[in-house]
Scaffold this motif. Structure first.
Motif, PDB file in Angstrom:
ATOM      1  N   SER A 266      -3.890   0.829   2.469  1.00 20.10           N
ATOM      2  CA  SER A 266      -2.918   1.842   2.843  1.00 20.10           C
ATOM      3  C   SER A 266      -2.880   1.888   4.366  1.00 20.10           C
ATOM      4  O   SER A 266      -3.910   2.155   5.006  1.00 20.10           O
ATOM      5  N   ILE A 267      -1.701   1.617   4.933  1.00 17.18           N
ATOM      6  CA  ILE A 267      -1.557   1.555   6.389  1.00 17.18           C
ATOM      7  C   ILE A 267      -1.006   2.882   6.894  1.00 17.18           C
ATOM      8  O   ILE A 267       0.048   3.340   6.459  1.00 17.18           O
ATOM      9  N   GLY A 268      -1.741   3.501   7.800  1.00 15.30           N
ATOM     10  CA  GLY A 268      -1.314   4.743   8.430  1.00 15.30           C
ATOM     11  C   GLY A 268      -1.210   4.588   9.930  1.00 15.30           C
ATOM     12  O   GLY A 268      -1.422   3.496  10.475  1.00 15.30           O
ATOM     13  N   ASP A 269      -0.912   5.671  10.611  1.00 18.00           N
ATOM     14  CA  ASP A 269      -0.754   5.613  12.063  1.00 18.00           C
ATOM     15  C   ASP A 269      -2.027   5.156  12.760  1.00 18.00           C
ATOM     16  O   ASP A 269      -1.984   4.434  13.753  1.00 18.00           O
ATOM     17  N   GLY A 271      -4.614   3.339  11.468  1.00 19.92           N
ATOM     18  CA  GLY A 271      -5.262   2.125  10.988  1.00 19.92           C
ATOM     19  C   GLY A 271      -5.014   1.917   9.508  1.00 19.92           C
ATOM     20  O   GLY A 271      -4.136   2.552   8.912  1.00 19.92           O
ATOM     21  N   SER A 272      -5.812   1.039   8.908  1.00 19.12           N
ATOM     22  CA  SER A 272      -5.646   0.683   7.503  1.00 19.12           C
ATOM     23  C   SER A 272      -6.908   1.026   6.722  1.00 19.12           C
ATOM     24  O   SER A 272      -8.019   0.808   7.208  1.00 19.12           O
ATOM     25  N   VAL A 273      -6.722   1.538   5.515  1.00 18.15           N
ATOM     26  CA  VAL A 273      -7.841   1.910   4.655  1.00 18.15           C
ATOM     27  C   VAL A 273      -7.769   1.077   3.386  1.00 18.15           C
ATOM     28  O   VAL A 273      -6.717   1.006   2.733  1.00 18.15           O
ATOM     29  N   LEU A 274      -8.871   0.436   3.028  1.00 17.25           N
ATOM     30  CA  LEU A 274      -8.908  -0.389   1.824  1.00 17.25           C
ATOM     31  C   LEU A 274      -8.760   0.469   0.582  1.00 17.25           C
ATOM     32  O   LEU A 274      -9.491   1.436   0.382  1.00 17.25           O
ATOM     33  N   SER A 275      -7.789   0.108  -0.274  1.00 15.58           N
ATOM     34  CA  SER A 275      -7.622   0.771  -1.567  1.00 15.58           C
ATOM     35  C   SER A 275      -8.457   0.085  -2.636  1.00 15.58           C
ATOM     36  O   SER A 275      -9.040   0.731  -3.504  1.00 15.58           O
ATOM     37  N   GLY A 276      -8.513  -1.249  -2.587  1.00 17.41           N
ATOM     38  CA  GLY A 276      -9.285  -2.008  -3.553  1.00 17.41           C
ATOM     39  C   GLY A 276      -8.879  -3.461  -3.526  1.00 17.41           C
ATOM     40  O   GLY A 276      -7.909  -3.848  -2.863  1.00 17.41           O
ATOM     41  N   CYS A 277      -9.623  -4.272  -4.219  1.00 17.30           N
ATOM     42  CA  CYS A 277      -9.283  -5.690  -4.314  1.00 17.30           C
ATOM     43  C   CYS A 277      -9.460  -6.137  -5.764  1.00 17.30           C
ATOM     44  O   CYS A 277     -10.071  -5.442  -6.574  1.00 17.30           O
ATOM     45  N   GLY A 322       2.405   2.469   4.820  1.00 17.93           N
ATOM     46  CA  GLY A 322       2.417   2.506   3.368  1.00 17.93           C
ATOM     47  C   GLY A 322       1.461   1.491   2.779  1.00 17.93           C
ATOM     48  O   GLY A 322       0.551   0.992   3.451  1.00 17.93           O
ATOM     49  N   THR A 323       1.676   1.166   1.516  1.00 16.85           N
ATOM     50  CA  THR A 323       0.799   0.255   0.788  1.00 16.85           C
ATOM     51  C   THR A 323       1.145  -1.194   1.088  1.00 16.85           C
ATOM     52  O   THR A 323       2.316  -1.566   1.114  1.00 16.85           O
TER      53      THR A 323
END
Length: 441
Positions: A266-269, A271-277, A322-323
């Motif tokens: 999930s990309i925000g202002d 940085g990016s946060v891992l949702s899963g793989c 976003g995603t």
């Protein structure tokens, strides 16, 4: 505050020209859009291509704990292309927009969550006073979503970020495609050609010499014995290769027996946060996945996440919010190559943002796997739910294991998409065998 959920599945930014879709493909798109129900919370408003089936609505909300009666579903009139896809003309319908304003009834929209956050979504949000609730709305309003989903743009971004991609090129003419294909074939490699905008492997074909090659992530393999055969193939398939509208063509080396993987962020202002793989299942195109992936070791998984994060940073700097799912594959020699980015809610997002987050729970995520596959034909959705409950296979919130039907494709072909949530991959496969036996014909 309210979330406005928009099920605009299969937009042009996802699959290119919609006029080439078959009625069955459109029906599947409409059914897939109903998965927006997994994200809905109390008081949310959903824009869907058609009213959800009551049994599916009750089933999903029963699992998520959302009060079904608190949700409002608004459906725009069917357009020239039918009722299965939320095309821009349907989202622009004045009567529909008036109904949506009344449904919101002055409530502030805290977020607009769309499958494909494109310019049509921004325009709709602006019409109901919620433009700022679309993540990255300025970028999306200028057609940015097409950049994020372009397989041609992806190769340029990956190269600039130093992320490994399969040897190949982006071609803009028949002559360039022929030269790239012949160059790889002459080196003894098979070739993957890709339509710039498509999804799930449906815009890919494998080209090979006389030997048999099983396609994975592509619709078919085509044997081309020499340069003359390559020229004939390109001439015959040029309209298809370019999406019928002069798109670019990706030509790259095809690795047989590779393991397809992805990392979703999930990309925000900030940085990016891992949702899963996860690890995708091909037959020969994508039919499901297992998450987290079971084939790669910890080192490969760490590299997958690290390189995907670099891609996401490039997209964040561009302005996308976003995603994003970054797809890759692991070759039999242990090489990791990336193949595309998907800037949208993907076929995996509901697993990470809904099933893991809302059913399994953060405290159990590390000791659960989800196996999801499509194509299980059942008598009906209610009968399938009842059969699984009778067999003791239904999801149990106490053990946080069991079977969940994530999508109802009954209106398309009488099938469901099933998820098996278990402690490990072996337990998931064992439960799957019991599930399949229930509906064996």
């Amino acid at each position: 505050m309210t979330t406005l959920c928009i099920g605009n599945n299969r937009t042009e930014e996802m699959v290119g020209d919609l006029t080439g879709m078959t009625p069955l493909e459109r029906a599947f798109a409409g059914c897939g859009a109903q998965r927006m129900l997994w994200f809905a919370e109390d008081g949310d408003v959903l824009v869907l291509p058609w009213e959800p089936e009551p049994a599916y609505l009750a089933y999903v909300t029963g699992l998520t704990g959302t009060r079904a009666e608190s949700l409002t579903v608004v459906v725009p009139p069917a357009g020239p292309d039918g009722e299965d896809i939320l095309t821009p003309d349907r989202l622009a319908d004045p009567g529909f927009r008036g109904e949506l304003r009344r449904a919101l009834a002055g409530r502030p929209v805290r977020r607009v969550l769309a499958i494909s956050p494109n310019a049509a979504v921004v325009d709709l949000a602006a019409a109901v006073g919620a433009e700022d609730a679309v993540p990255g709305h300025a970028f999306a309003a200028q057609g940015g979503n097409a950049l994020v989903n372009s397989k041609a743009v992806f190769r340029a971004l990956a190269a600039g970020a130093g992320v490994p991609v399969s040897p190949g090129t982006v071609a803009t003419s028949p002559q360039q495609v022929e030269a790239a294909v012949n160059g790889l074939l002459e080196q003894g490699h098979s070739v993957m050609v890709k339509v710039e905008y498509q999804a799930g492997g449906f815009g890919n074909e494998v080209l090979t010499r006389a030997e048999q090659v099983a396609p994975a992530g592509a619709q078919r393999a085509v044997e081309l014995a020499d340069a003359g055969a390559v020229a004939a193939y390109v001439a015959e398939r040029w309209q298809w290769l370019t999406g019928g509208r002069n798109q670019r063509v990706v030509v790259e080396r095809y690795f047989a027996d590779a393991v397809p993987l992805y990392a979703e962020f999930s990309i925000g202002d900030g940085g990016s946060v891992l949702s899963g793989c996860g690890e995708m299942v091909m037959d020969p195109v994508v039919v499901g996945e297992i998450t987290p992936p079971v084939t790669p070791d910890a080192g490969v998984r760490a590299e997958l996440v690290d390189q995907a994060a670099r891609l996401c940073e490039s997209l964040r700097v561009l302005g996308y919010r976003g995603t994003v799912s970054a797809d890759a594959f692991l070759t039999p020699k242990g090489e990791l190559y990336f193949s595309e980015t998907n800037g949208r809610l993907t076929g995996s997002t509901h697993l990470h943002d809904a099933l893991f987050a809302r059913l399994v729970g953060a405290g159990h995520r590390a000791d659960r796997v989800i196996l999801e596959l499509a194509g299980l034909h059942v008598p009906s959705f209610p009968e399938a739910v009842a059969a699984v409950e009778r067999a003791g296979l239904a999801f149990d919130p106490r053990t946080r294991t069991g079977v969940v039907f994530s999508a109802d494709f009954g209106p398309a072909d009488g099938s469901v998409m099933y998820c098996v949530i278990a402690e490990d991959a072996a337990a998931a496969r064992a439960a799957e065998s019991r599930l399949l036996a229930l509906f064996a014909r």
